[in-house]
Scaffold this motif. Structure first.
Motif, PDB file in Angstrom:
ATOM      1  N   MET A 109       0.777  -1.234   0.000  1.00  0.00           N
ATOM      2  CA  MET A 109       0.000   0.000   0.000  1.00  0.00           C
ATOM      3  C   MET A 109       0.817   1.297   0.000  1.00  0.00           C
ATOM      4  N   GLU A 110       1.814   1.373   0.890  1.00  0.00           N
ATOM      5  CA  GLU A 110       2.611   2.602   0.959  1.00  0.00           C
ATOM      6  C   GLU A 110       3.347   2.832  -0.352  1.00  0.00           C
ATOM      7  N   LYS A 155      -3.482  -8.347  10.144  1.00  0.00           N
ATOM      8  CA  LYS A 155      -3.871  -7.000  10.566  1.00  0.00           C
ATOM      9  C   LYS A 155      -3.632  -6.017   9.411  1.00  0.00           C
ATOM     10  N   GLN A 156      -2.455  -6.156   8.797  1.00  0.00           N
ATOM     11  CA  GLN A 156      -2.123  -5.283   7.666  1.00  0.00           C
ATOM     12  C   GLN A 156      -3.057  -5.550   6.487  1.00  0.00           C
ATOM     13  N   GLU A 160      -5.031  -3.047   3.861  1.00  0.00           N
ATOM     14  CA  GLU A 160      -4.895  -3.156   2.393  1.00  0.00           C
ATOM     15  C   GLU A 160      -6.280  -3.291   1.750  1.00  0.00           C
ATOM     16  N   MET A 161      -7.139  -4.119   2.385  1.00  0.00           N
ATOM     17  CA  MET A 161      -8.477  -4.342   1.838  1.00  0.00           C
ATOM     18  C   MET A 161      -9.291  -3.042   1.851  1.00  0.00           C
ATOM     19  N   ALA A 162      -9.151  -2.280   2.940  1.00  0.00           N
ATOM     20  CA  ALA A 162      -9.874  -1.007   3.028  1.00  0.00           C
ATOM     21  C   ALA A 162      -9.379  -0.055   1.943  1.00  0.00           C
ATOM     22  N   LYS A 165     -10.725  -0.424  -1.506  1.00  0.00           N
ATOM     23  CA  LYS A 165     -12.115   0.020  -1.734  1.00  0.00           C
ATOM     24  C   LYS A 165     -12.199   1.522  -2.005  1.00  0.00           C
ATOM     25  N   VAL A 166     -11.083   2.219  -1.851  1.00  0.00           N
ATOM     26  CA  VAL A 166     -11.091   3.655  -2.144  1.00  0.00           C
ATOM     27  C   VAL A 166     -11.217   3.820  -3.660  1.00  0.00           C
ATOM     28  N   GLU A 167     -12.211   4.573  -4.027  1.00  0.00           N
ATOM     29  CA  GLU A 167     -12.493   4.702  -5.460  1.00  0.00           C
ATOM     30  C   GLU A 167     -11.347   5.372  -6.216  1.00  0.00           C
TER      31      GLU A 167
END
Ligand SMILES: Nc1ncnc2c1ncn2[C@@H]1O[C@H](COP(=O)(O)OP(=O)(O)OP(=O)(O)O)[C@@H](O)[C@H]1O
Length: 217
Positions: A109-110, A155-156, A160-162, A165-167
Motif C-alpha cells: 500500500m505505501e 492485521k495489515q 490493504e483491503m480497506a 475500496k477507495v475509489e
C-alpha cells in the motif's frame, strides 16, 4: 506525436495483502511471457560483492547520495537492512520501459501511494483474497510464517483491503479464488496495456532478474 517508450510500456503495480497470491501468479506470468517483462535494478549502499556489476546487479551508491535521492523523492520504496539502505528508484523503473519492457512492481500500500506521486503513469492492479478467513488459511498453509508474523500480516491485510475500496486507486481488482480464473484476468489486464500500445515486435530478447517489492518479508 508518436508515443515514447515510457508511454508505450506503462509499469504495472500489483499489490494486495501478503498471502493473496501475488508471487504465485506473477511467477506464472513471467514463465508464460519471457522477455516481455523487465525487472528494475535496486539501489544499495552496501559494497559490491565479487562479480557484482553497477547497473546490472545494483546501483551502488554512497549513503550521502542515497539519502539525497530519498530527499528528492527519487525512490518508490526504500528500507534499511543490516545497516545498509536499499531502494527501488523511479528512474530504475523508467529504464525498463525505455528498454521496451513492462516493469511489474510487486509492492504494498505505501508503495502504491508513492508510485502515484511520480510521473511513472503506472496501471494499478489489486489482488484480493476471497476473504480474510481464506487468506489466513493460505498463510498458514504456506508454512513460512511464525504465528506473530501471521497475525501481523492479517492485521495489515485489513488496511490493504480497506485501501482497495477507495475509489479510483486501482484500475483493476482481481479476486484470487480459483487460481486459473484469477490468472486469466490478471494476464489479460497486464497484457492489455501492451496491446493497446502497439506491437513490441523487434524488441531484443533478453533475460531478466527478478525484482520483488521490498515489502515486509
Ligand atoms: N487461488 C488459490 N487457491 C489456493 N491457494 C492459493 C491460491 N493462490 C495462492 N495460493 C497459495 O497461497 C499461499 C500464498 O500465496 P503467495 O505466496 O503467492 O502470496 P503473496 O501475495 O505473494 O504473499 P507475499 O506478499 O507474502 O509474498 C501460497 O502457499 C500459494 O500456493
Amino acid at each position: 506525436m508518436a508515443p515514447t517508450a515510457v508511454e508505450k510500456n506503462r509499469p504495472v503495480v500489483v499489490s494486495g495483502p501478503s498471502g493473496a497470491g501475488k508471487s504465485t501468479l506473477l511467477k506464472r506470468l513471467f514463465a508464460a511471457h519471457p522477455n516481455v517483462f523487465g525487472f528494475s535494478v535496486s539501489h544499495t549502499t552496501r559494497s559490491p560483492r565479487a562479480g557484482e556489476q553497477h547497473g546490472r546487479d545494483y546501483y551502488f551508491a554512497t549513503k550521502d547520495d542515497f539519502l539525497k535521492l530519498v530527499d528528492e523523492g527519487g525512490f518508490i520504496e526504500h528500507a534499511q537492512f543490516g545497516g545498509n539502505y536499499y531502494g527501488t528508484s523511479v528512474q530504475a523503473v523508467k529504464n525498463i520501459a525505455e528498454n521496451g519492457q513492462i516493469c511489474i512492481l510487486d509492492i504494498e500500500m505505501e508503495g502504491v501511494k508513492q508510485v502515484k506521486k511520480t510521473d511513472l503513469n503506472a496501471r494499478f492492479l489489486f489482488l484480493s483474497p476471497p476473504s480474510l478467513e481464506e487468506l489466513e488459511k493460505r498463510l498458514r498453509g504456506r508454512g513460512t510464517e511464525t504465528e506473530e508474523s501471521i497475525q501481523k500480516r492479517l492485521k495489515q491485510a485489513e488496511n490493504e483491503m480497506a485501501f482497495s475500496k477507495v475509489e479510483g486507486v486501482h484500475d483493476k481488482i482481481v479476486v484470487n479464488d480459483d487460481l486459473d480464473a484469477a490468472y486469466t484476468e490478471l494476464e489479460e489486464f497486464i497484457l492489455e496495456g501492451r496491446h493497446g500500445a502497439g506491437s513490441l515486435l523487434g524488441v531484443e530478447e533478453r533475460g531478466g532478474k527478478v525484482v520483488a517489492g521490498m515489502g515486509d518479508s
